[in-house]
Design a protein around this motif. Sequence first.
Motif, PDB file in Angstrom:
ATOM      1  N   GLY A   1      17.063  16.152 -19.994  1.00 40.88           N
ATOM      2  CA  GLY A   1      17.103  16.083 -21.418  1.00 40.88           C
ATOM      3  C   GLY A   1      17.297  14.729 -21.860  1.00 40.88           C
ATOM      4  N   VAL A   2      18.635  14.284 -21.441  1.00 36.32           N
ATOM      5  CA  VAL A   2      19.067  12.770 -21.799  1.00 36.32           C
ATOM      6  C   VAL A   2      17.995  11.760 -21.300  1.00 36.32           C
ATOM      7  CG1 VAL A   2      20.891  11.275 -21.495  1.00 36.32           C
ATOM      8  CG2 VAL A   2      21.629  13.414 -22.357  1.00 36.32           C
ATOM      9  N   THR A   3      17.796  11.914 -19.962  1.00 30.87           N
ATOM     10  CA  THR A   3      17.020  10.939 -19.320  1.00 30.87           C
ATOM     11  C   THR A   3      15.431  10.674 -20.095  1.00 30.87           C
ATOM     12  OG1 THR A   3      17.946  11.426 -17.193  1.00 30.87           O
ATOM     13  CG2 THR A   3      16.035  10.307 -17.016  1.00 30.87           C
ATOM     14  N   LEU A   4      14.725  11.952 -20.269  1.00 31.67           N
ATOM     15  CA  LEU A   4      13.496  11.863 -20.986  1.00 31.67           C
ATOM     16  C   LEU A   4      13.820  11.219 -22.479  1.00 31.67           C
ATOM     17  CD1 LEU A   4      12.346  15.457 -20.040  1.00 31.67           C
ATOM     18  CD2 LEU A   4      11.222  13.407 -19.406  1.00 31.67           C
ATOM     19  N   PHE A   5      15.160  11.805 -23.055  1.00 36.37           N
ATOM     20  CA  PHE A   5      15.130  11.263 -24.380  1.00 36.37           C
ATOM     21  C   PHE A   5      15.030   9.602 -24.403  1.00 36.37           C
ATOM     22  CE2 PHE A   5      17.483   9.811 -27.922  1.00 36.37           C
ATOM     23  CZ  PHE A   5      17.480  10.410 -28.924  1.00 36.37           C
ATOM     24  N   ALA A   6      15.923   9.221 -23.659  1.00 38.70           N
ATOM     25  CA  ALA A   6      16.016   7.600 -23.333  1.00 38.70           C
ATOM     26  C   ALA A   6      14.761   6.889 -23.321  1.00 38.70           C
ATOM     27  CB  ALA A   6      17.043   7.213 -22.302  1.00 38.70           C
ATOM     28  N   VAL A   7      13.944   7.552 -22.484  1.00 34.44           N
ATOM     29  CA  VAL A   7      12.545   7.072 -22.192  1.00 34.44           C
ATOM     30  C   VAL A   7      11.631   7.033 -23.470  1.00 34.44           C
ATOM     31  CG1 VAL A   7      10.408   7.083 -20.536  1.00 34.44           C
ATOM     32  CG2 VAL A   7      12.764   7.617 -19.793  1.00 34.44           C
ATOM     33  N   GLU A   8      11.484   8.368 -23.967  1.00 32.92           N
ATOM     34  CA  GLU A   8      10.768   8.475 -25.048  1.00 32.92           C
ATOM     35  C   GLU A   8      11.466   7.661 -26.348  1.00 32.92           C
ATOM     36  OE1 GLU A   8      10.678  10.894 -27.941  1.00 32.92           O
ATOM     37  OE2 GLU A   8      13.010  11.273 -27.715  1.00 32.92           O
ATOM     38  N   GLU A   9      12.601   7.489 -26.395  1.00 30.37           N
ATOM     39  CA  GLU A   9      12.750   6.721 -27.599  1.00 30.37           C
ATOM     40  C   GLU A   9      12.852   5.210 -27.311  1.00 30.37           C
ATOM     41  OE1 GLU A   9      17.569   6.270 -29.539  1.00 30.37           O
ATOM     42  OE2 GLU A   9      17.371   5.611 -27.467  1.00 30.37           O
ATOM     43  N   TYR A  10      12.830   4.626 -26.222  1.00 32.07           N
ATOM     44  CA  TYR A  10      12.275   3.266 -25.888  1.00 32.07           C
ATOM     45  C   TYR A  10      11.008   3.120 -26.359  1.00 32.07           C
ATOM     46  CZ  TYR A  10      11.501  -0.923 -23.389  1.00 32.07           C
ATOM     47  OH  TYR A  10      11.144  -2.106 -22.952  1.00 32.07           O
ATOM     48  N   ILE A  11      10.115   3.978 -25.743  1.00 30.73           N
ATOM     49  CA  ILE A  11       8.792   3.779 -26.138  1.00 30.73           C
ATOM     50  C   ILE A  11       8.367   4.054 -27.699  1.00 30.73           C
ATOM     51  CG2 ILE A  11       6.302   5.246 -25.947  1.00 30.73           C
ATOM     52  CD1 ILE A  11       7.242   6.151 -23.178  1.00 30.73           C
ATOM     53  N   ILE A  12       9.095   5.070 -28.294  1.00 31.53           N
ATOM     54  CA  ILE A  12       8.714   5.227 -29.675  1.00 31.53           C
ATOM     55  C   ILE A  12       9.319   3.938 -30.555  1.00 31.53           C
ATOM     56  CG2 ILE A  12       9.295   6.479 -31.882  1.00 31.53           C
ATOM     57  CD1 ILE A  12       8.994   8.954 -29.727  1.00 31.53           C
ATOM     58  N   LEU A  13      10.701   3.635 -30.282  1.00 30.31           N
ATOM     59  CA  LEU A  13      11.408   2.722 -31.323  1.00 30.31           C
ATOM     60  C   LEU A  13      11.042   1.197 -30.825  1.00 30.31           C
ATOM     61  CD1 LEU A  13      14.930   4.402 -31.599  1.00 30.31           C
ATOM     62  CD2 LEU A  13      12.578   4.780 -32.956  1.00 30.31           C
ATOM     63  N   ASP A  14      10.911   1.063 -29.589  1.00 25.87           N
ATOM     64  CA  ASP A  14      10.737  -0.345 -29.181  1.00 25.87           C
ATOM     65  C   ASP A  14       9.297  -0.954 -28.896  1.00 25.87           C
ATOM     66  OD1 ASP A  14      13.635   0.285 -28.922  1.00 25.87           O
ATOM     67  OD2 ASP A  14      13.875  -1.557 -27.310  1.00 25.87           O
ATOM     68  N   LEU A  15       8.674   0.041 -28.059  1.00 23.16           N
ATOM     69  CA  LEU A  15       7.470  -0.579 -27.723  1.00 23.16           C
ATOM     70  C   LEU A  15       6.203  -0.267 -28.957  1.00 23.16           C
ATOM     71  CD1 LEU A  15       6.926   0.757 -24.095  1.00 23.16           C
ATOM     72  CD2 LEU A  15       7.625  -1.243 -24.945  1.00 23.16           C
ATOM     73  N   LEU A  16       6.431   0.921 -29.736  1.00 26.48           N
ATOM     74  CA  LEU A  16       5.560   1.350 -30.764  1.00 26.48           C
ATOM     75  C   LEU A  16       6.127   0.765 -31.883  1.00 26.48           C
ATOM     76  CD1 LEU A  16       4.457   4.869 -29.952  1.00 26.48           C
ATOM     77  CD2 LEU A  16       3.107   2.883 -29.498  1.00 26.48           C
ATOM     78  N   HIS A  17       7.572   0.244 -32.048  1.00 25.59           N
ATOM     79  CA  HIS A  17       8.159  -0.041 -33.135  1.00 25.59           C
ATOM     80  C   HIS A  17       8.014   0.765 -34.516  1.00 25.59           C
ATOM     81  CE1 HIS A  17      10.068  -3.338 -35.142  1.00 25.59           C
ATOM     82  NE2 HIS A  17       9.598  -3.327 -36.201  1.00 25.59           N
ATOM     83  N   CYS A  18       8.563   2.063 -33.974  1.00 20.72           N
ATOM     84  CA  CYS A  18       8.499   3.004 -35.254  1.00 20.72           C
ATOM     85  C   CYS A  18       9.752   3.087 -35.684  1.00 20.72           C
ATOM     86  CB  CYS A  18       8.124   4.376 -34.804  1.00 20.72           C
ATOM     87  SG  CYS A  18       6.431   4.767 -34.065  1.00 20.72           S
ATOM     88  N   ARG A  19      10.166   3.600 -37.048  1.00 17.65           N
ATOM     89  CA  ARG A  19      11.152   3.465 -37.737  1.00 17.65           C
ATOM     90  C   ARG A  19      11.546   5.231 -37.578  1.00 17.65           C
ATOM     91  NH1 ARG A  19      14.057  -0.761 -37.890  1.00 17.65           N
ATOM     92  NH2 ARG A  19      14.979  -0.185 -39.923  1.00 17.65           N
ATOM     93  N   ASP A  20      12.687   5.652 -37.232  1.00 18.45           N
ATOM     94  CA  ASP A  20      13.047   6.809 -37.141  1.00 18.45           C
ATOM     95  C   ASP A  20      14.718   7.156 -37.088  1.00 18.45           C
ATOM     96  OD1 ASP A  20      12.695   9.748 -36.995  1.00 18.45           O
ATOM     97  OD2 ASP A  20      12.683   9.714 -34.724  1.00 18.45           O
ATOM     98  N   ALA A  21      15.410   6.512 -38.247  1.00 18.33           N
ATOM     99  CA  ALA A  21      16.778   6.654 -38.186  1.00 18.33           C
ATOM    100  C   ALA A  21      17.676   7.709 -37.957  1.00 18.33           C
ATOM    101  CB  ALA A  21      17.192   5.842 -39.595  1.00 18.33           C
ATOM    102  N   GLY A  22      16.855   8.959 -38.738  1.00 14.90           N
ATOM    103  CA  GLY A  22      17.471  10.213 -38.469  1.00 14.90           C
ATOM    104  C   GLY A  22      16.831  11.008 -37.306  1.00 14.90           C
ATOM    105  N   GLY A  23      15.998  10.605 -36.730  1.00 15.66           N
ATOM    106  CA  GLY A  23      15.529  11.347 -35.571  1.00 15.66           C
ATOM    107  C   GLY A  23      14.441  12.354 -35.474  1.00 15.66           C
ATOM    108  N   SER A  24      13.712  12.643 -36.665  1.00 17.84           N
ATOM    109  CA  SER A  24      12.836  13.706 -36.722  1.00 17.84           C
ATOM    110  C   SER A  24      12.126  13.799 -35.565  1.00 17.84           C
ATOM    111  CB  SER A  24      12.029  13.403 -38.030  1.00 17.84           C
ATOM    112  OG  SER A  24      12.700  13.781 -39.274  1.00 17.84           O
ATOM    113  N   MET A  25      11.654  12.599 -35.208  1.00 16.74           N
ATOM    114  CA  MET A  25      10.748  12.583 -33.859  1.00 16.74           C
ATOM    115  C   MET A  25      11.352  12.650 -32.594  1.00 16.74           C
ATOM    116  SD  MET A  25       7.655   9.745 -35.089  1.00 16.74           S
ATOM    117  CE  MET A  25       9.103   8.407 -35.636  1.00 16.74           C
ATOM    118  N   VAL A  26      12.422  11.467 -32.349  1.00 15.06           N
ATOM    119  CA  VAL A  26      12.822  11.388 -31.282  1.00 15.06           C
ATOM    120  C   VAL A  26      14.003  12.468 -31.010  1.00 15.06           C
ATOM    121  CG1 VAL A  26      12.311   8.961 -31.279  1.00 15.06           C
ATOM    122  CG2 VAL A  26      14.645   9.913 -32.260  1.00 15.06           C
ATOM    123  N   ILE A  27      14.714  13.044 -32.009  1.00 14.46           N
ATOM    124  CA  ILE A  27      15.726  13.842 -31.453  1.00 14.46           C
ATOM    125  C   ILE A  27      14.920  15.515 -31.801  1.00 14.46           C
ATOM    126  CG2 ILE A  27      17.907  14.895 -32.274  1.00 14.46           C
ATOM    127  CD1 ILE A  27      18.553  11.982 -33.318  1.00 14.46           C
TER     128      ILE A  27
END
Length: 471
Positions: A173-199
């Motif tokens: 879970g932590v491994t998948l989270f780190a990868v999807e978080e990197y894609i969403i926040l860094d590559l796609l440059h989304c804003r998701d401070a409270g983690g509706s998407m990534v968490i």
Amino acid sequence: RERERDAANFFGPQKNTNMRVSLPAVCFVWQIAMIVLFGVFIRYDEESDAHWIEYRRENNITSDIENDFYFRYPSFQDVHVMIFVGFGFLMTFLKRYSYGGVGFNFLIAAFGLQWALLMQGWFHALNPETGKITIGVESLINADFCCAGSLIAFGALLGKVSPVQTLVVALFGVTLFAVEEYIILDLLHCRDAGGSMVIHCFGGYYGLAISWVLYRPNLHLSKRHHGSIYHSDLFAMIGTLYLWMYWPSFNSAITDHGDGQHRTAINTYLALASSVLTTVALSSMHQKRGKLDMVHIQNATLAGGVAMGTAAEFMITPYGALIVGFCMGIISTFGYLYISPFLEKTLKLQDTCGVHNLHAVPGMLGGFIGAIVAAAASESVYGREGLINTFDFEGEFADRTPGTQGGFQAAGTCVSIAFGLVGGAIVGFILRFPIWGDPGDDNCFDDEVYWETVPPVLEYNNHMIHKQQEM
């Protein structure tokens, strides 16, 4: 039925719940691995290192109070309480699985935060020159966020998995989270401070996918344990209140200092309040005599905070936050009343805590709400500098428009769903092999399988069973 029978024959019976070798082995080996990896990679950042005095002088910082610790630590402590006390006690609602709820929550989070510091560090804070990861107080907050995804997934599996399986869920879970978080926040440059998407969206669908793969056709044999009693619901309500009170800190913990953090706390505060009233209203309407169901009050009252995770730092307006909370209270309660029974009956989806209704759907909707609010942003509302600051339109993203940002926000939500479903299905398949010591279908939701239980409690339960039979 044939598919279930074939699967049962392939994977074999799962009845040996003796953890004396496997659990200590996993805990010792994984903790030693953490020590080694921390020794190789992890170092203090410039604000927690002993060279802070020189760093302060070189950067014209006038006071120690400007150290990020003093800005972030109050939020970190609030998030930390949510992870260990809030999530832990929320899972104590089962009448015979309170030890497992709060104890395995503790275990997952304690391992997960260490692994999260490494995984997130490799993606976000690795110095290419030194090969080291530097950590500070914000790293601790992000590690707690990373754990939250696995704890949400654990909610769907509560009472049906062994402690070793929970650690495997956390590892992947932590491994998948780190990868999807990197894609969403860094590559796609989304804003998701409270983690509706990534968490929440990821964690919810991750747990649901695992639960679907681990479907137990004879779970009804544990029906005697699958329910709550008066004091177990009261303990769960403690978790609800801790989560409810600290959710503004959760959503605002890593937002930008100043107006962004301030606005996020206000919007979350209002959405949470609004969701309580609609939850109570719908729960009362459903019962013929207008009585309330504690399942709804414990869970659906938090849905407003989940759904505000993405949009809270945007200019959604106070009444907009109230509308979000209003709708989420209704949607979440409706899910507990109708969607969960439907999913269990038709899709064979056994969701112990109802994470579909509290995390998966509100998280998904929160991501799309954030996309709509981002697409509607304008200079007249934010101001030019405010627009750049809120959405971080700088560097390679300087030319991005609010409309384009909205599209990427929606794409980020889809990425989190995909990672949750596909990753969860793969992990679920791994957990089906008969080597993990999970309980039999007739022995779920019972602390006696993995815990030394207190005899007087058992005597009291037996007394109450006999008393009910006599009545």
